[in-house]
Design a protein around this motif. Sequence first.
Motif, short mmCIF file in Angstrom:
data_model
loop_
_atom_site.label_atom_id
_atom_site.label_comp_id
_atom_site.label_asym_id
_atom_site.label_seq_id
_atom_site.Cartn_x
_atom_site.Cartn_y
_atom_site.Cartn_z
N GLY A 78 -7.80 11.82 -14.25
CA GLY A 78 -8.14 11.59 -15.65
C GLY A 78 -8.46 12.85 -16.43
N GLN A 79 -8.59 13.97 -15.73
CA GLN A 79 -8.94 15.24 -16.39
C GLN A 79 -7.69 15.92 -16.95
OE1 GLN A 79 -12.14 15.76 -16.65
NE2 GLN A 79 -11.87 17.61 -17.84
N LEU A 80 -7.88 16.73 -17.99
CA LEU A 80 -6.79 17.49 -18.60
C LEU A 80 -6.71 18.88 -17.97
CD1 LEU A 80 -7.52 16.62 -22.34
CD2 LEU A 80 -5.82 15.57 -20.84
N TYR A 81 -5.49 19.35 -17.73
CA TYR A 81 -5.27 20.67 -17.13
C TYR A 81 -4.16 21.41 -17.85
CZ TYR A 81 -8.07 19.11 -13.18
OH TYR A 81 -9.09 18.65 -12.40
N ALA A 82 -4.19 22.73 -17.75
CA ALA A 82 -3.08 23.55 -18.22
C ALA A 82 -2.64 24.45 -17.07
CB ALA A 82 -3.50 24.41 -19.41
N LEU A 83 -1.33 24.49 -16.85
CA LEU A 83 -0.74 25.45 -15.93
C LEU A 83 -0.33 26.65 -16.78
CD1 LEU A 83 1.48 23.00 -13.90
CD2 LEU A 83 -0.49 24.27 -13.02
N ILE A 84 -0.75 27.83 -16.39
CA ILE A 84 -0.46 29.05 -17.13
C ILE A 84 0.31 29.97 -16.19
CG2 ILE A 84 -1.45 31.01 -18.38
CD1 ILE A 84 -3.84 28.37 -18.03
N LEU A 85 1.44 30.50 -16.65
CA LEU A 85 2.24 31.35 -15.78
C LEU A 85 3.06 32.34 -16.59
CD1 LEU A 85 5.54 29.74 -14.91
CD2 LEU A 85 3.75 28.25 -15.78
N ILE A 121 3.53 31.18 -20.42
CA ILE A 121 3.70 29.77 -20.72
C ILE A 121 2.43 29.02 -20.33
CG2 ILE A 121 4.97 27.69 -20.00
CD1 ILE A 121 7.37 29.56 -19.49
N ALA A 122 2.03 28.09 -21.18
CA ALA A 122 0.96 27.16 -20.84
C ALA A 122 1.54 25.75 -21.00
CB ALA A 122 -0.24 27.35 -21.75
N TRP A 123 1.38 24.94 -19.97
CA TRP A 123 1.92 23.57 -19.97
C TRP A 123 0.82 22.64 -19.53
CZ3 TRP A 123 3.10 19.70 -16.36
CH2 TRP A 123 3.98 18.71 -16.80
N GLY A 124 0.51 21.65 -20.37
CA GLY A 124 -0.61 20.75 -20.09
C GLY A 124 -0.20 19.45 -19.44
N PHE A 125 -1.14 18.89 -18.67
CA PHE A 125 -0.93 17.57 -18.08
C PHE A 125 -2.27 16.89 -17.86
CE2 PHE A 125 -1.58 20.24 -14.37
CZ PHE A 125 -2.28 19.46 -13.47
N LYS A 126 -2.20 15.57 -17.73
CA LYS A 126 -3.39 14.77 -17.42
C LYS A 126 -3.23 14.28 -15.99
CE LYS A 126 -6.29 11.07 -19.17
NZ LYS A 126 -6.50 10.13 -20.27
N ALA A 127 -4.21 14.55 -15.16
CA ALA A 127 -4.14 14.18 -13.74
C ALA A 127 -4.22 12.66 -13.59
CB ALA A 127 -5.26 14.85 -12.96
N THR A 128 -3.25 12.09 -12.87
CA THR A 128 -3.23 10.63 -12.67
C THR A 128 -3.82 10.26 -11.30
OG1 THR A 128 -0.98 10.79 -11.84
CG2 THR A 128 -1.26 10.27 -14.19
N SER A 129 -4.15 11.26 -10.50
CA SER A 129 -4.81 11.02 -9.21
C SER A 129 -5.59 12.27 -8.84
CB SER A 129 -3.77 10.68 -8.12
OG SER A 129 -2.94 11.79 -7.89
N ASN A 130 -6.24 12.27 -7.68
CA ASN A 130 -7.04 13.43 -7.27
C ASN A 130 -6.22 14.51 -6.59
OD1 ASN A 130 -9.48 12.48 -8.29
ND2 ASN A 130 -9.87 11.26 -6.46
N VAL A 131 -4.99 14.19 -6.24
CA VAL A 131 -4.07 15.16 -5.63
C VAL A 131 -2.73 15.02 -6.35
CG1 VAL A 131 -2.88 15.84 -3.51
CG2 VAL A 131 -5.22 15.00 -3.39
N VAL A 132 -2.19 16.14 -6.83
CA VAL A 132 -0.91 16.11 -7.54
C VAL A 132 0.02 17.18 -6.98
CG1 VAL A 132 -1.90 15.20 -9.69
CG2 VAL A 132 -1.70 17.68 -9.37
N LYS A 133 1.31 16.94 -7.15
CA LYS A 133 2.31 17.91 -6.72
C LYS A 133 2.88 18.60 -7.96
CE LYS A 133 6.29 18.51 -3.69
NZ LYS A 133 7.17 17.84 -2.73
#
Length: 170
Positions: A78-85, A121-133
């Motif tokens: 349920g938390q929001l994240y950003a991947l930055i690369l 690049i920053a790309w955001g996502f909302k985690a749908t579980s506690n472990v993501v690929k």
Amino acid sequence: MAYLQNGNFEEQPNPKYLKKTKLVGKFALPKWEINGLVEYVSGGPQPGGMFFPVTHGIHAVRLGNEASISQTIKVKQGQLYALILGASRTCAQDEVLRISVPPQTGDVPLQTLYSLNGDVIAWGFKATSNVVKVTFHNPGVQEDPACGPLLDAIAIREFYPPMPTRGNET
């Protein structure tokens, strides 16, 4: 902000898994799973007159046609994240980086830049579980199979949802 495990690619592969710059084997790149033609490269001038911009350390990976790297990470559902690369084009052709954290996927076009730093690049996502690929994929099929995005310094940052300001709760 924190690097993914070996997100800056400075933990080098065992030489037995390298054929020149090509990584050989699904788990040849420490802490990552690879699929397809993935190269482990050093920044700077390259044979043939090319220059690889690696701004965070010495090493990076290049994704060939239909190639990908992925890593399973722990997050908070349920938390929001950003991947930055850092990402750069390595050829004059159009290049796209597909980033996915199922069920979310996005294509990021890589621009021609006139600097040595590449794109951040920053790309955001909302985690749908506690472990993501997390997967970074080159979906393009270029004329030159050695072309493909150059990736470096992959990090993640957790964000908190914005709260309404006082008096603006409606």
